[in-house]
Design a protein around this motif. Structure first.
Motif, PDB file in Angstrom:
ATOM      1  N   ILE A 144     -91.325  26.508  -1.300  1.00  0.00           N
ATOM      2  CA  ILE A 144     -92.357  25.479  -1.125  1.00  0.00           C
ATOM      3  C   ILE A 144     -91.856  24.126  -1.631  1.00  0.00           C
ATOM      4  CG2 ILE A 144     -94.655  24.746  -1.897  1.00  0.00           C
ATOM      5  CD1 ILE A 144     -95.388  27.799  -1.910  1.00  0.00           C
ATOM      6  N   ALA A 145     -91.292  24.108  -2.832  1.00  0.00           N
ATOM      7  CA  ALA A 145     -90.789  22.851  -3.394  1.00  0.00           C
ATOM      8  C   ALA A 145     -89.649  22.299  -2.542  1.00  0.00           C
ATOM      9  CB  ALA A 145     -90.322  23.060  -4.838  1.00  0.00           C
ATOM     10  N   GLY A 146     -88.765  23.183  -2.075  1.00  0.00           N
ATOM     11  CA  GLY A 146     -87.653  22.748  -1.236  1.00  0.00           C
ATOM     12  C   GLY A 146     -88.119  22.099   0.048  1.00  0.00           C
ATOM     13  N   ASP A 147     -89.177  22.657   0.628  1.00  0.00           N
ATOM     14  CA  ASP A 147     -89.744  22.079   1.845  1.00  0.00           C
ATOM     15  C   ASP A 147     -90.342  20.699   1.551  1.00  0.00           C
ATOM     16  OD1 ASP A 147     -90.611  22.170   4.626  1.00  0.00           O
ATOM     17  OD2 ASP A 147     -92.637  22.422   3.808  1.00  0.00           O
ATOM     18  N   ARG A 148     -91.088  20.593   0.481  1.00  0.00           N
ATOM     19  CA  ARG A 148     -91.746  19.324   0.135  1.00  0.00           C
ATOM     20  C   ARG A 148     -90.739  18.244  -0.259  1.00  0.00           C
ATOM     21  NH1 ARG A 148     -96.672  22.118  -3.225  1.00  0.00           N
ATOM     22  NH2 ARG A 148     -97.828  22.796  -1.387  1.00  0.00           N
ATOM     23  N   LEU A 149     -89.653  18.644  -0.882  1.00  0.00           N
ATOM     24  CA  LEU A 149     -88.639  17.681  -1.331  1.00  0.00           C
ATOM     25  C   LEU A 149     -87.572  17.412  -0.273  1.00  0.00           C
ATOM     26  CD1 LEU A 149     -88.150  19.062  -4.934  1.00  0.00           C
ATOM     27  CD2 LEU A 149     -89.219  16.874  -4.328  1.00  0.00           C
ATOM     28  N   GLY A 150     -87.539  18.251   0.756  1.00  0.00           N
ATOM     29  CA  GLY A 150     -86.550  18.083   1.808  1.00  0.00           C
ATOM     30  C   GLY A 150     -85.164  18.561   1.439  1.00  0.00           C
ATOM     31  N   VAL A 151     -85.079  19.532   0.524  1.00  0.00           N
ATOM     32  CA  VAL A 151     -83.777  20.056   0.128  1.00  0.00           C
ATOM     33  C   VAL A 151     -83.535  21.463   0.641  1.00  0.00           C
ATOM     34  CG1 VAL A 151     -83.668  18.588  -1.922  1.00  0.00           C
ATOM     35  CG2 VAL A 151     -84.539  20.917  -2.142  1.00  0.00           C
ATOM     36  N   GLY A 152     -84.506  22.030   1.327  1.00  0.00           N
ATOM     37  CA  GLY A 152     -84.352  23.349   1.910  1.00  0.00           C
ATOM     38  C   GLY A 152     -84.489  24.464   0.897  1.00  0.00           C
ATOM     39  N   MET A 153     -84.493  25.688   1.416  1.00  0.00           N
ATOM     40  CA  MET A 153     -84.607  26.892   0.593  1.00  0.00           C
ATOM     41  C   MET A 153     -83.227  27.287   0.095  1.00  0.00           C
ATOM     42  SD  MET A 153     -86.130  29.277  -0.797  1.00  0.00           S
ATOM     43  CE  MET A 153     -85.990  30.955  -1.328  1.00  0.00           C
TER      44      MET A 153
END
Length: 179
Positions: A144-153
């Motif tokens: 979820i955080a990766g998606d919101r920050l744009g850094v991926g899973m």
């Protein structure tokens, strides 16, 4: 239209066309997983001179290409598109994304045209404190955080590396975790 100084690595000519509709940029096409020696040479030069942004399709093949490029170019920036933003009639690829989605992905990659000051050095202790490592649900929180920050899973070590490498601030991480 923003001008991107780094060279954007994409998979094919349709991806190049989509990127150029969104930003003024030079791209290099890998033409899939079987990257030719001459293409590696061009990417090597781009990496050393201007820097590169890896922007592959959000599918299995794209992630394999991204991993291969990231191994060879550890300081490369990464742009990620959510699969839902890159899908059209069952086809998944950057070529299907809107210019606005492409711009948003490049903003999150902290490329030259959208660079922000700040960025801190985070530690494994930060990952534990945020529940991004060492606890049940950590993988889902990273997704979820990766998606919101744009850094991926990514796994916890890779996720930590991306947080540090992408110049993300503590405030951005905490905001992404609160939402």
């Amino acid at each position: 239209m923003k001008t991107i100084e780094e060279i954007i690595i994409v998979e094919g000519r349709d991806d190049t066309a989509a990127v150029r509709r969104a930003v003024d940029a030079v791209t290099i096409e890998t033409h899939g997983y079987g990257i030719r020696p001459s293409t590696w040479d061009v990417i090597d030069k781009a990496y050393e001179s201007k820097g590169i942004i890896i922007f592959t399709d959000p599918d299995t093949a794209g992630e394999q290409i991204r991993r291969r490029l990231a191994e060879r170019y550890p300081e490369a920036k990464h742009a990620f598109l959510d699969r839902s933003l890159a899908e059209k009639d069952g086809d998944i690829g950057i070529e299907n994304a809107t210019p606005e989605s492409i711009v948003a992905a490049l903003e999150k990659a902290r490329c030259s045209a959208f660079a922000s000051e700040g960025g801190e050095q985070f530690t494994p202790a930060d990952m534990f404190a945020w529940g991004l490592a060492g606890s049940s649900g950590a993988s889902e929180r990273r997704r979820i955080a990766g998606d919101r920050l744009g850094v991926g899973m990514a796994g916890s070590k890779t996720f930590l590396h991306r947080l540090n490498h992408f110049g993300i601030s503590r405030e951005e991480i905490e905001q992404a975790l609160e939402e």
